[in-house]
Design a protein around this motif. Structure first.
Motif, PDB file in Angstrom:
ATOM      1  N   LYS A 199       7.459  -5.079   8.688  1.00  0.00           N
ATOM      2  CA  LYS A 199       7.498  -5.398   7.256  1.00  0.00           C
ATOM      3  C   LYS A 199       7.780  -6.883   7.042  1.00  0.00           C
ATOM      4  N   ARG A 212       0.879   1.806  10.132  1.00  0.00           N
ATOM      5  CA  ARG A 212       1.931   0.992  10.724  1.00  0.00           C
ATOM      6  C   ARG A 212       2.649   1.760  11.832  1.00  0.00           C
ATOM      7  N   PRO A 254      -3.007  -8.355   9.930  1.00  0.00           N
ATOM      8  CA  PRO A 254      -1.669  -7.865   9.540  1.00  0.00           C
ATOM      9  C   PRO A 254      -1.676  -7.093   8.225  1.00  0.00           C
ATOM     10  N   PHE A 255      -2.492  -7.526   7.247  1.00  0.00           N
ATOM     11  CA  PHE A 255      -2.500  -6.857   5.953  1.00  0.00           C
ATOM     12  C   PHE A 255      -3.022  -5.430   6.073  1.00  0.00           C
ATOM     13  N   LEU A 268      -0.495  -3.419   8.912  1.00  0.00           N
ATOM     14  CA  LEU A 268       0.908  -3.292   8.526  1.00  0.00           C
ATOM     15  C   LEU A 268       1.092  -2.971   7.051  1.00  0.00           C
ATOM     16  N   GLY A 269       0.121  -3.319   6.228  1.00  0.00           N
ATOM     17  CA  GLY A 269       0.243  -3.062   4.801  1.00  0.00           C
ATOM     18  C   GLY A 269      -0.009  -1.606   4.431  1.00  0.00           C
ATOM     19  N   ALA A 279      -1.171  -6.583  15.771  1.00  0.00           N
ATOM     20  CA  ALA A 279      -1.106  -7.596  14.713  1.00  0.00           C
ATOM     21  C   ALA A 279      -0.375  -8.846  15.194  1.00  0.00           C
ATOM     22  N   SER A 303       3.127 -13.011   6.462  1.00  0.00           N
ATOM     23  CA  SER A 303       1.670 -13.170   6.377  1.00  0.00           C
ATOM     24  C   SER A 303       1.249 -13.510   4.950  1.00  0.00           C
ATOM     25  N   LEU A 322       4.612  -8.748   7.781  1.00  0.00           N
ATOM     26  CA  LEU A 322       3.678  -8.637   6.659  1.00  0.00           C
ATOM     27  C   LEU A 322       4.073  -9.583   5.524  1.00  0.00           C
TER      28      LEU A 322
END
Length: 437
Positions: A289, A354, A344-345, A348-349, A362, A295, A292
């Motif tokens: 988190k 995730r 990453p978006f 992890l988003g 990522a 990022s 992210l």
């Protein structure tokens, strides 16, 4: 004491975390040998450069900064993994930090040691590096205090000293315990590092105060150091360098790449040392988190930097801007955006995507993207200088590439040696002690 949701006794903690310190498998010895060979090849390449001169590198007019300065900024950025993450978590007393902090602090020290070498490697007469220090000498000459080289020496030496202390202080209780059971040279090493630690109430309280104090100091030093690195560029008048945004932009990028390096290190440690009970999905989820968030901050600063250049429409800067976005450097630029934001978006988003695996993937892409970002900051601006008749191209040579690869090998090698000598997860933090933690 709990790690994640599983209750673990202190004896089990000690047994699990001390186990990697004993013996060395054939795979470990082979990996150390391979990494040592790569590091030795890098040293040979540097010796060759010293013998033949800096001309064997791709550094030539107008691009006098190349891979060496890219690597310098990259490794100084990686060093923020330990200071900022560990210091912030210690100051906020985040309970989930316990298995994370030492792994992060070790990254800081080793990355600084490697990054601090590059200004020396970049010198033509590296054996005269001590001229950078303000020391009494018979020539009555002093360094130029306006020189970025002097700023870097001052900042990095301060940062490295503080980071070593920040890593060493939490090690004291563990090495004191190890000294009781170790034999031979290990016993002598641990007893020396333990500094006559007895574990009294007074020592515990003094240690806690020292760690809190160092966390506050190192936090300020870490931010100031990468701001100084940013000033190396923003004090110049090269296109797209003379910018007030570089200070916070570099700090955000440093935290971003440092988090990625920490996640990769934790994933490898968890798998190879079988520390699944301590480095749980909860830790990776929290750090993912944060990655992210960084990022998104990185995207904001990248857009702010490029948008102001486009809006200003200054001809000299537009030459660099065009080369980055749609010219010869465009493949690097859009690869950087893909690695630092898109991957990453997406991974992890989206919560259901995730995981430890996706966080590691990522993180790898972020390190690639952040290295490219440093390359894009340095090379295009120097290739398209304000005087169009002085434009040129830069191509790295095998010497620069070899030294760059060797630094990554040295980083892994130092980490392997450290993990074999000391517990990579702080053991004493799982034991109740007089401070009440």
């Amino acid at each position: 004491m709990s790690a994640g949701r599983q209750v673990i006794s202190y004896d089990e903690v000690r047994r699990d975390l001390w186990r990697p310190l004993s013996g060395a498998s054939r795979r470990y010895i082979s990996l150390v040998a391979v990494l040592s060979a790569i590091a030795l090849w890098g040293a040979i390449c540097w010796a060759y450069q010293l013998y033949r001169g800096i001309g064997v590198a791709g550094i030539r007019r107008p691009v006098f900064w190349g891979f060496y300065l890219v690597d310098f900024v990259f490794w100084i950025g990686i060093s923020h993994a330990g200071t900022l993450i560990s210091a912030i978590l210690r100051l906020t007393d985040a309970n989930w930090r316990k298995p994370v902090t030492r792994a992060a602090e070790a990254i800081t020290v080793f990355a600084l040691m490697i990054g601090g070498l590059f200004p020396i490697i970049h010198l033509g007469r590296a054996w005269l590096f001590f001229w950078l220090f303000p020391y009494p000498n018979s020539r009555l000459l002093w360094p130029n205090y306006r020189s970025p080289l002097f700023w870097d020496v001052t900042a990095i030496s301060t940062y490295l000293t503080g980071s070593i202390l920040f890593l060493y202080l939490p090690l004291i209780p563990d090495v004191a315990q190890l000294a009781k059971s170790a034999r031979g040279w290990r016993r002598r090493l641990y007893r020396t590092l333990a500094f006559r630690w007895t574990g009294s109430d007074r020592e515990w309280h003094a240690l806690e105060r020292a760690m809190k104090l160092m966390a506050g100091i190192i936090l300020a030093v870490a931010i100031s150091v990468h701001t100084v690195v940013a000033w190396d560029f923003s004090m110049a008048i090269a296109p797209m360098w003379h910018s007030t945004i570089f200070g916070p932009y570099f700090v955000v990028g440093a935290i971003f790449s440092g988090l990625a390096a920490l996640l990769i290190a934790m994933a490898i440690i968890r798998k190879t040392m079988h520390l699944e009970k301590y480095l749980t999905p909860h830790h990776f989820n929290n750090l993912a988190k944060l990655l992210l968030l960084m990022s998104l901050l990185w995207l904001y600063f990248t857009c702010a930097e490029n948008l102001t250049v486009w809006y200003g429409n200054e001809p000299k800067e537009m030459n660099v801007f065009g080369a980055r976005l749609r010219g010869q450097f465009a493949p690097f630029f859009w690869t950087m955006v893909f690695c630092n934001f898109v991957v990453p978006f997406v991974l992890l988003g989206i919560r259901r995507l995730r995981s430890i695996r996706t966080a590691t993937i990522a993180s790898v892409t972020v390190l690639i993207g952040m290295w490219l970002e440093r390359y894009l900051i340095i090379v295009p601006s120097l290739s398209f200088s304000r005087l169009s008749s002085a434009w040129g191209r830069y191509s790295p040579t095998w010497v620069e590439v070899s030294i760059t690869i060797a630094t990554f090998a040295v980083m892994v090698l130092l980490y392997l040696i450290f993990a074999k000598l000391f517990p990579i997860v702080s053991v004493w933090e799982f034991e109740p002690h007089p401070t009440g933690d």
